[in-house]
Motif scaffolding. Sequence first.
Motif, short mmCIF file in Angstrom:
data_model
loop_
_atom_site.label_atom_id
_atom_site.label_comp_id
_atom_site.label_asym_id
_atom_site.label_seq_id
_atom_site.Cartn_x
_atom_site.Cartn_y
_atom_site.Cartn_z
N UNK A 77 9.03 26.71 32.91
CA UNK A 77 8.29 27.01 34.14
C UNK A 77 9.21 26.86 35.34
N UNK A 78 10.10 25.87 35.28
CA UNK A 78 11.01 25.61 36.40
C UNK A 78 12.37 25.20 35.86
N UNK A 79 13.40 25.56 36.63
CA UNK A 79 14.78 25.19 36.33
C UNK A 79 15.33 24.49 37.58
N UNK A 80 15.98 23.35 37.37
CA UNK A 80 16.60 22.59 38.46
C UNK A 80 18.11 22.62 38.23
N UNK A 81 18.86 22.90 39.30
CA UNK A 81 20.31 23.06 39.14
C UNK A 81 21.05 22.47 40.33
N UNK A 82 22.34 22.20 40.11
CA UNK A 82 23.20 21.76 41.21
C UNK A 82 23.27 22.84 42.28
N UNK A 111 13.11 28.31 40.40
CA UNK A 111 14.46 27.75 40.42
C UNK A 111 14.61 26.90 41.68
N UNK A 112 15.00 25.66 41.48
CA UNK A 112 15.20 24.72 42.58
C UNK A 112 16.60 24.13 42.47
N UNK A 113 17.26 24.03 43.61
CA UNK A 113 18.57 23.37 43.66
C UNK A 113 18.41 21.97 44.22
N UNK A 124 20.36 22.57 52.90
CA UNK A 124 19.22 22.40 53.79
C UNK A 124 17.96 22.51 52.93
N UNK A 125 17.33 21.39 52.62
CA UNK A 125 16.17 21.43 51.74
C UNK A 125 14.97 22.11 52.39
N UNK A 126 14.13 22.69 51.55
CA UNK A 126 12.90 23.27 52.06
C UNK A 126 11.67 22.77 51.32
N UNK A 127 11.86 21.85 50.39
CA UNK A 127 10.71 21.20 49.76
C UNK A 127 11.11 19.78 49.34
N UNK A 180 14.79 19.40 47.69
CA UNK A 180 15.19 20.57 46.90
C UNK A 180 15.26 21.81 47.78
N UNK A 181 15.99 22.77 47.33
CA UNK A 181 16.05 24.09 47.96
C UNK A 181 15.52 25.08 46.94
N UNK A 182 14.43 25.78 47.29
CA UNK A 182 13.82 26.73 46.36
C UNK A 182 14.52 28.08 46.42
N UNK A 183 14.82 28.63 45.27
CA UNK A 183 15.30 30.00 45.17
C UNK A 183 14.14 30.89 44.77
N UNK A 184 13.49 30.56 43.67
CA UNK A 184 12.25 31.21 43.22
C UNK A 184 11.22 30.11 43.07
N UNK A 185 10.09 30.13 43.63
CA UNK A 185 9.64 31.15 44.58
C UNK A 185 10.34 30.96 45.92
N UNK A 186 10.52 32.09 46.65
CA UNK A 186 11.23 31.98 47.94
C UNK A 186 10.45 31.16 48.95
#
Length: 186
Positions: A77-82, A111-113, A124-127, A180-186
């Motif tokens: 459902x989700x992937x967390x990455x550097x 996808x969350x970094x 710059x985190x957004x969540x 975290x910084x979200x890639x998907x969902x934007x």
Amino acid sequence: KDKFDIHVVDFTHGERGLGQKAFMDGSCKKIRMAEEESVCKAVGAKLHWLDEIDGEAYACRETCRRLADIIKELKPRAVFAHWPIDIHTDHVMSGAAVLRAVFLSGLKPEVYFFDEIYQAKCFVPDCYLDITDVFERKYEILRMYKCQYRDGGIEHRQKACDKVNGMRTAMLSTGYAESFKALYPP
């Protein structure tokens, strides 16, 4: 671990983390693998290795394909990455490999970094995730990485970051959070 299956994919074995002698004789790799296996067991995660060499890691076609195969098999459902802008090139390559592997998998997981507070740049985190209720457990788990947390310095820096992240979110002004910084969902 009660709601989701957790999988950890390690890009390297961290085999250079204790110096050249421990790298050459394999003792660092052995220690780090045992620590990672213990941590994954403690949090109920299944461990996967990509077997890149610490300090020589690349997001090469073969590694990205192996990671894509893991993603296809697990259908996360989700992937967390550097975060891929970092002074540690293994973190850069790991983040890049995740981006490529998600694309190659044909799936669209969230996808969350995350950042390494003392190495990442331009993050710059957004969540934020409130970790106040599990804060002490997080640090019990981190202390299981004995060869990486010898002087406690990393733990102190991370705790300060978790506190600042808690203060960044108005509702957690007295708590702790991860960013975290979200890639998907934007």
